[in-house]
Design a protein around this motif. Structure first.
Motif, PDB file in Angstrom:
ATOM      1  N   ASP A 106       0.838  -1.206   0.000  1.00 23.64           N
ATOM      2  CA  ASP A 106       0.000   0.000   0.000  1.00 23.64           C
ATOM      3  C   ASP A 106       0.868   1.250   0.000  1.00 23.64           C
ATOM      4  O   ASP A 106       2.062   1.204   0.275  1.00 23.64           O
ATOM      5  N   ARG A 138       0.145  -1.603  -4.711  1.00 22.11           N
ATOM      6  CA  ARG A 138      -1.247  -2.052  -4.829  1.00 22.11           C
ATOM      7  C   ARG A 138      -1.962  -1.356  -5.982  1.00 22.11           C
ATOM      8  O   ARG A 138      -2.718  -1.969  -6.717  1.00 22.11           O
ATOM      9  N   THR A 182       1.550  -0.378   5.139  1.00 19.99           N
ATOM     10  CA  THR A 182       1.043  -0.649   6.484  1.00 19.99           C
ATOM     11  C   THR A 182       2.220  -1.009   7.388  1.00 19.99           C
ATOM     12  O   THR A 182       3.342  -1.266   6.916  1.00 19.99           O
TER      13      THR A 182
END
Length: 104
Positions: free
Chosen positions: A3, A32, A7
């Motif tokens: 991402d 992503r 994260t």
């Protein structure tokens, strides 16, 4: 898939992945957003000998709840095709880590 921003778990994997690379593993990463543009599945999986598919199940906090194991040829083939498509566009972990420094 990673991402933007990564994260906490993804940052950990980026930081710890270099040890696996030094041991000979070829780990690659794909943003992503790029995976979505390529139409790749949005779930995490491992393939074993292109015969066994292990799909990870996560909750909303990214905690692994377990796995689903499948040897169904149709599911395994779809995962192999997704892997091959992703591999073509993914970046080696050493380069990806330089782009996205981990705080772990």
């Amino acid at each position: 898939m990673v991402d933007d921003p990564p994260t906490e778990g993804q940052r950990y994997l980026l930081a710890s992945g270099l040890g696996n690379v030094l041991a000979g593993e070829d780990i690659r990463n794909l943003a992503r957003v790029d995976a979505e543009k390529l139409g790749l599945p949005d779930w995490d999986f491992w393939l074993f000998d292109s015969r066994t598919l292990v799909r990870f199940v996560f909750d909303d906090q990214d905690t692994t709840l377990g796995v689903i194991v499948s040897e169904d040829p149709t599911e395994v083939l779809a995962a192999c095709q997704a892997r091959d498509k992703a591999w073509h566009h993914a970046v080696r972990t050493e380069e990806f880590q330089r782009r996205v420094r981990s705080t772990m």
